[in-house]
Enzyme design. Sequence first.
Site, mmCIF file in Angstrom:
data_model
loop_
_atom_site.group_PDB
_atom_site.id
_atom_site.type_symbol
_atom_site.label_atom_id
_atom_site.label_comp_id
_atom_site.label_asym_id
_atom_site.label_seq_id
_atom_site.Cartn_x
_atom_site.Cartn_y
_atom_site.Cartn_z
ATOM 1 N N LYS A 22 0.829 -1.205 0.000
ATOM 2 C CA LYS A 22 0.000 0.000 0.000
ATOM 3 C C LYS A 22 0.863 1.256 0.000
ATOM 4 C CE LYS A 22 -3.769 -0.321 2.190
ATOM 5 N NZ LYS A 22 -4.765 -0.514 3.251
ATOM 6 N N ARG A 91 -3.466 2.969 8.495
ATOM 7 C CA ARG A 91 -3.809 1.727 7.793
ATOM 8 C C ARG A 91 -2.578 0.817 7.698
ATOM 9 N NH1 ARG A 91 -8.466 2.496 4.304
ATOM 10 N NH2 ARG A 91 -9.122 4.672 4.240
ATOM 11 N N GLY A 100 -8.188 -6.988 4.468
ATOM 12 C CA GLY A 100 -9.013 -7.070 5.667
ATOM 13 C C GLY A 100 -8.412 -7.859 6.801
ATOM 14 N N MET A 102 -5.608 -7.198 8.574
ATOM 15 C CA MET A 102 -5.010 -6.386 9.634
ATOM 16 C C MET A 102 -5.865 -5.133 9.837
ATOM 17 S SD MET A 102 -0.974 -6.995 8.876
ATOM 18 C CE MET A 102 -1.140 -6.625 7.134
ATOM 19 N N ARG A 335 -3.377 -1.136 -6.331
ATOM 20 C CA ARG A 335 -2.557 -2.340 -6.278
ATOM 21 C C ARG A 335 -2.911 -3.177 -7.498
ATOM 22 N NH1 ARG A 335 -5.728 -4.703 -0.989
ATOM 23 N NH2 ARG A 335 -7.761 -4.963 -1.960
ATOM 24 N N HIS A 451 -15.505 -7.499 0.984
ATOM 25 C CA HIS A 451 -14.528 -8.396 1.611
ATOM 26 C C HIS A 451 -14.702 -9.823 1.103
ATOM 27 C CE1 HIS A 451 -13.399 -11.289 4.809
ATOM 28 N NE2 HIS A 451 -12.332 -10.518 4.923
ATOM 29 N N SER A 781 14.617 -42.245 -11.507
ATOM 30 C CA SER A 781 13.320 -41.578 -11.354
ATOM 31 C C SER A 781 13.041 -41.469 -9.866
ATOM 32 C CB SER A 781 12.209 -42.358 -12.047
ATOM 33 O OG SER A 781 10.971 -41.685 -11.891
ATOM 34 N N CYS A 849 8.631 -39.220 -10.563
ATOM 35 C CA CYS A 849 7.334 -39.809 -10.898
ATOM 36 C C CYS A 849 6.360 -39.807 -9.726
ATOM 37 C CB CYS A 849 7.501 -41.233 -11.428
ATOM 38 S SG CYS A 849 8.314 -42.364 -10.271
ATOM 39 N N TYR A 869 12.833 -34.539 -16.657
ATOM 40 C CA TYR A 869 11.383 -34.590 -16.846
ATOM 41 C C TYR A 869 10.676 -34.729 -15.506
ATOM 42 C CZ TYR A 869 11.603 -39.692 -16.166
ATOM 43 O OH TYR A 869 11.795 -40.953 -15.650
#
Length: 898
Positions: A22, A91, A100, A102, A335, A451, A781, A849, A869
């Site tokens: 913020k 704030r 919401g 805090m 934001r 909210h 693997s 895997c 992979y």
Amino acid sequence: MVRYVYDFTEGGRDMAGLLGGKGSNLAEMTRLGLPVPPGFTLTTEACRAFLATGSEPAGLWEEVSAHLSALEASAGRLLGQPDDPLLLSVRSGAKFSMPGMMETILDIGLNDGSVLGLAKVSGSERFAWDSYRRLVQMFGATVMGVDSSHFEQALTLLKDLRGVEEDTHLTASDLAELVETYKNLIHLETGEEFPQSPAEQLRRAVLAVFESWNGERARLYRRREHIADDLGTAVNVQRMVFGNLGTDSGSGVAFTRDPATGRPGLYGDYLPDAQGEDVVAGIRNTVPLSELERLDPGSYARLRAHMRTLERHYRDLCDIEFTIERGTLWMLQTRVGKRTAEAAFVLAAELADEGLITPDEALARVSGEGLARLMFPRFDASATGTALARGVPASPGAAVGTVVFDSAQAVRRAAVGEKVVLVRQETTPDDLPGMIAAQAVLTSRGGKTSHAAVVARGMGKVCVCGAEELTVDTEARRFTTADGTVVEEGTVVSVDGSAGAVYAGAVPLVDSAVIRYLEDGPGDEGAQGTVGAVARALSRADTVRRLEVRANADTPEDAVRARRFGAQGIGLCRTEHMFLGERRKLVEQMILAGTDAERDRALADLLPLQRRDFVGILEAMDGLPVTIRLLDPPLHEFLPDRTELAVRIATAQARGEEPDAHDVELLGAVNRMHEENPMLGLRGVRLGLVVPGLVTMQVRAIGEAVTERLLAGGAPQAEIMVPLVGDVRELRLVRAEVQRVLAETSRAAGVVLDCPVGTMIELPRAALTAGRIAEEAEFFSFGTNDLTQTTWGFSRDDVEAEFFSAYLDKGVFSTSPFETLDRDGVGRLVGIAVAEGRATRPDLKIGVCGEHGGDPDSVHFFHTAGLDYVSCSPFRVPVARLEAGRAALEETEGSDSR
């Protein structure tokens, strides 16, 4: 000397770690020349220092006082002065958005004297007393610890006594009376008086915001969103501007594009004669943002211009809070907006089309987790019937559950496996546990910026807000629809977050459009809407990724689906799944065999069945590798349950009957094979070394299946994987048998069989001796399910139900190590095995895997660890493809920055 306070003119959006999201964005808007009420930010470092010691760091208040003096000088007013008071908002603002979670305290500086001055200078007694009651209410609950419900009850009682429904219908004298009621409540609950000193109000408010970082709901939200606990929050102190000064004032929240769909256009909510908290709390139903154009055309035009500026500057969807004070527009926050999975894909594609971001940036802005949500089923539109109610489609998806009316009940019912829908008039931050537990959230108030909507979108929860037709009675635990239908707690409903509708009963589901697109085969970049955006993202990921993506598949049908979903082979074909069903009898015969000849006959009967399965899978994956794991689980898993057999025999004996001879024989075999901990017993490679003929049969079936496909003109690529190896000598013995059988099969058929032999790395010892094991293994693997169990000493089937929830609550885990790979422990073993294995055999092919192969975060780790992979269930293949592409981009960005 550490600096703890920065003016808005001194920061920027690249300082979010210090100034919070913020604060850094307020500074960025100030730099852009947008109308931001002046103020300053106390840094996250100040918060961390306070939380570490329990007291504010040295020099903090001297810095605050200096910045406050500068703010007072620019305003020409002093904080809380009696005749024309400067008022402040306080704030929170963490690095990552925590909507919401805090605290916020508005109207700091009002007291019994300055409220009269505010009334005089504003020309509105009602406005002044409304502002004062808001301060006392917020300060009492947030700073002094009074249960907020006491204030709500007092407000509701006063409205009932005056015969009004809305707060705005209370008079100045009503509000002045409410202030006295609130102050008496505070004294009664705390033994303290509401502080009249503006300086004390400011100091205590700042410390309360710091402390709210460790509040229960903030900690829960951080665990849910995987936000680190040690970041702390910044605190933003800002000159108050007022949206509750009359009909020419108001507050709103706006998005530069629809956060639910990603479609362009201005979206949001506006509330005349209200402060911003009224909008996000959902306590009054808002009007659409488009209504502002009629109410105040000038402010609307300026808002549109500022939103265009912000979207082009941030190159993303922006979430904006604003206030209009008697015709003057003020920007209070921006934001990068939270969005649904659907909106994320659509928005990324459209911003790339508009040239605001590159195709690689578009890929970076979507996620495998979001793609998985888009693959969830949707309601069958032909079976929905008449809706109980309709509201704002705040967060899309389809959810079915029983109705509950409070957070605690949602948590209780969900804990025993029940699916629930949380129904509220509006949600508050205290409802977060229930929102997490619920399948969907339904509110009768609020809009897309409330909210409930913001938090649900961030968590990927289905949400319908502002269903005004519903009368929600939380005390009676029921809601009533417009036609008088009463829905009691425990009733099953279906919530369609895409259409904004609620239906009685369980509506049937159908595959999502994304699943249908994936089932149809290779991507179509010309497809439209969400499907088109997904196709483009997957295509880009496939272009840039280094990791191959294979599938775990045990049947030809699964192999066909996996290939359609983009799998580049099979990384795990579990042969034990081929021994179930009707074939279990043959396995029983093999186990119960009294002689070598009997066992050989049973194995001979199994061989053609195994061969047929392998032929089908190799055909489905023709030209692509298929890694076939030899039998892994203990043999007793193929026999009837021990207790069930004993009960059958005991029941027959109790009746004076002769027990079934076969049951007696089976129980004897089960007892002989019984192990206290079969996970660490006779299984995997140990079976191959102890049970004669088992490896021979399986390898012969593989060799003959490869031969059949070769003779049919196919291009089979079978790989043979030996499970649970802990020592190179085990693998050496089995590999010798494999090569003997393949050579014999090759000579008999007159073809060359090239089937690499490798092993699963699923024991810590295997990882730690990988260099020696690589002398015999042509590929590795990682079986991360077992590797996690044996590294942690967990039996997954037991511990997840027994204590994982407690470990998650206490912060021992941020997520289950069976869902996301434990990088510090299991990940370190993976790194050791990769390094040592390739030191012995540089061309060693290495994959994974376990189901971690389809987990987005784990895929990034496997890319960094240098695997070739990942392999996962067919439905997670698209997720792994996407994340493998994003992992490659992250690596490129990291090297560029270096």
